[in-house]
Write a protein that holds these residues in place. Structure first.
Motif, PDB file in Angstrom:
ATOM      1  N   TYR A 196       1.007  -1.258  -0.012  1.00 27.48           N
ATOM      2  CA  TYR A 196       0.089  -0.035  -0.096  1.00 27.48           C
ATOM      3  C   TYR A 196       0.787   1.217   0.107  1.00 27.48           C
ATOM      4  O   TYR A 196       1.810   1.286   0.626  1.00 27.48           O
ATOM      5  N   GLY A 197       0.416   2.200  -0.820  1.00 22.92           N
ATOM      6  CA  GLY A 197       1.635   3.267  -1.248  1.00 22.92           C
ATOM      7  C   GLY A 197       2.405   3.076  -2.105  1.00 22.92           C
ATOM      8  O   GLY A 197       3.128   4.000  -2.590  1.00 22.92           O
ATOM      9  N   GLN A 198       2.813   2.142  -2.478  1.00 23.92           N
ATOM     10  CA  GLN A 198       3.853   1.752  -3.614  1.00 23.92           C
ATOM     11  C   GLN A 198       3.171   1.658  -4.839  1.00 23.92           C
ATOM     12  O   GLN A 198       1.832   1.171  -5.238  1.00 23.92           O
ATOM     13  N   ASN A 199       3.812   1.912  -6.275  1.00 27.87           N
ATOM     14  CA  ASN A 199       3.054   1.944  -7.418  1.00 27.87           C
ATOM     15  C   ASN A 199       1.571   2.370  -7.506  1.00 27.87           C
ATOM     16  O   ASN A 199       0.739   1.443  -7.995  1.00 27.87           O
ATOM     17  N   LYS A 200       1.214   3.786  -7.199  1.00 27.69           N
ATOM     18  CA  LYS A 200      -0.061   3.971  -7.068  1.00 27.69           C
ATOM     19  C   LYS A 200      -0.757   4.018  -8.149  1.00 27.69           C
ATOM     20  O   LYS A 200      -1.901   3.925  -8.047  1.00 27.69           O
ATOM     21  N   GLU A 201      -0.119   4.176  -9.399  1.00 29.53           N
ATOM     22  CA  GLU A 201      -0.810   4.208 -10.675  1.00 29.53           C
ATOM     23  C   GLU A 201      -1.357   2.764 -10.958  1.00 29.53           C
ATOM     24  O   GLU A 201      -2.393   2.708 -11.377  1.00 29.53           O
ATOM     25  N   LEU A 202      -0.549   1.807 -10.588  1.00 25.73           N
ATOM     26  CA  LEU A 202      -0.931   0.495 -10.697  1.00 25.73           C
ATOM     27  C   LEU A 202      -2.241   0.126  -9.923  1.00 25.73           C
ATOM     28  O   LEU A 202      -2.987  -0.553 -10.270  1.00 25.73           O
ATOM     29  N   LEU A 203      -2.071   0.371  -8.689  1.00 30.12           N
ATOM     30  CA  LEU A 203      -2.909   0.052  -7.695  1.00 30.12           C
ATOM     31  C   LEU A 203      -4.356   0.896  -7.863  1.00 30.12           C
ATOM     32  O   LEU A 203      -5.248   0.486  -7.742  1.00 30.12           O
ATOM     33  N   ALA A 204      -4.261   1.947  -8.639  1.00 28.03           N
ATOM     34  CA  ALA A 204      -5.488   2.711  -8.994  1.00 28.03           C
ATOM     35  C   ALA A 204      -6.106   2.229 -10.158  1.00 28.03           C
ATOM     36  O   ALA A 204      -7.284   2.289 -10.241  1.00 28.03           O
ATOM     37  N   ALA A 205      -5.260   1.785 -11.067  1.00 25.70           N
ATOM     38  CA  ALA A 205      -5.573   1.077 -12.258  1.00 25.70           C
ATOM     39  C   ALA A 205      -6.397  -0.031 -12.116  1.00 25.70           C
ATOM     40  O   ALA A 205      -7.416  -0.384 -13.036  1.00 25.70           O
ATOM     41  N   CYS A 206      -6.051  -0.842 -11.122  1.00 25.10           N
ATOM     42  CA  CYS A 206      -6.614  -2.121 -10.808  1.00 25.10           C
ATOM     43  C   CYS A 206      -7.213  -1.955  -9.224  1.00 25.10           C
ATOM     44  O   CYS A 206      -6.603  -2.323  -8.336  1.00 25.10           O
ATOM     45  N   LYS A 207      -8.610  -1.515  -9.044  1.00 20.49           N
ATOM     46  CA  LYS A 207      -9.306  -1.108  -7.842  1.00 20.49           C
ATOM     47  C   LYS A 207      -8.927  -2.411  -7.041  1.00 20.49           C
ATOM     48  O   LYS A 207      -8.923  -2.150  -5.600  1.00 20.49           O
TER      49      LYS A 207
END
Length: 315
Positions: free
Chosen positions: A175-186
């Motif tokens: 959590y907090g890492q690779n924010k774009e990836l985590l946002a792209a896959c909810k």
């Protein structure tokens, strides 16, 4: 239906099940910057008999002409390329038999392109990287003993590069890492939040209470909330098992570190003894200076085709 023959990790429970193909597709699109829209285009190919410490931690599937092999790891493992190679070999064998492909004919068969990804969420703060099988071959050359130096030199000659290449992409999904990836896959972002919450709560309560509290506090807008709440007992069991596994791995790491220090001291003593043997020092002096036993020193001398002088006065 829940498969009672093995226990999934939470990651596989979310992204490796037929009823969750929508989330699997979301994860695939986020990793590959693609825009597929039909979850039914995914064919789950996960091998049911591939376990790690008694749990399934991998997900494999085919979409279009791509075979994705995903694995979640809470500890950094530089040996993932060889593990993924072994897994891929089984998957391709299965694919060839299921599609009745003839690998003995004179026509080139068509195989899906492999994409290997490790989703890392350990606490050692490892960054994204690409792991390659060739590094294992290099490590082997670096640890060769003196008796195989000639072979090592031969392997370094032009044309002796390895003929098998495997690359594994490691992505930090804490959590907090690779924010774009985590946002792209909810669902992936929500999974990362859950793991983070359990870790925080487990600092001041037992793991069962930490998991229960995390599930109770799942935000109502979490896409994966209904599924997790509906499978609360299974989810709780998985999280507890994973937590216990992480503690076990940490104990192994600490044990190996302690053993590694001992091994390092042993290696330094051996190397010092070998130098003294080559300098024709008496055996008694070598034992005194290195701390090795007489049998060990004699063995090293024998490896170097040297007969030592013993029972001398050491100054």
């Amino acid at each position: 239906m829940i498969n009672t023959k093995h226990k999934d990790r939470l990651f596989c429970f979310l992204f490796g099940r037929e009823e969750n193909k929508k989330w699997t597709l979301s994860l695939y699109n986020a990793v590959n910057s693609s825009s597929h829209t039909d979850p039914d285009s995914i064919q789950i190919t996960t091998m049911e008999d591939v376990l790690y410490m008694g749990m399934k931690n991998d997900v494999s599937f085919i979409i279009a002409d791509i075979m994705s092999i995903y694995e979640q790891q809470a500890t950094y493992n530089p040996n993932m390329p060889v593990r993924e190679l072994m897994c891929a070999a089984k998957l391709y064998d299965k694919y060839i038999h299921e599609n009745k492909l003839n690998i003995y004919g004179d026509t080139l068969i068509a195989l899906p392109i492999p994409k290997l990804v490790v989703f890392y969420n350990g606490q050692d703060n490892c960054g994204d990287r690409v792991l390659e099988l060739k590094d294992a071959f290099q490590a082997g050359r670096e640890t060769l003993g003196s008796e195989t130096v000639a072979g090592a030199e031969e392997s370094n000659k032009e044309g002796m590069e390895p003929d098998i290449a495997v690359r594994v992409r490691m992505i930090n999904i804490n959590y907090g890492q690779n924010k774009e990836l985590l946002a792209a896959c909810k669902p992936l972002g929500e999974y990362a939040w859950i793991i983070q919450q359990i870790r925080e709560y487990s600092k001041y309560m037992n793991i069962e209470e930490a998991v229960d509290k995390t599930i109770d506090e799942l935000p109502k807008d979490f896409e994966i909330r209904p599924f997790l709440v509906g499978h609360r007992a299974e989810v709780k069991s998985m999280c507890i098992t994973e937590y216990n596994e992480a503690e076990t791995m940490q104990m192994f790491k600490e044990q190996y570190l302690e053993e590694g220090i001992g091994i390092g001291e042993q290696n330094r003593a051996n190397k010092m003894a070998e130098r003294m043997i080559r300098a024709n020092e008496p055996g008694d002096k070598i034992v005194l200076y290195t701390g090795l036993g007489k049998e060990d020193v004699d063995r090293l001398a024998g490896n170097l085709n040297t007969i030592l002088v013993w029972n001398t006065v050491v100054k």
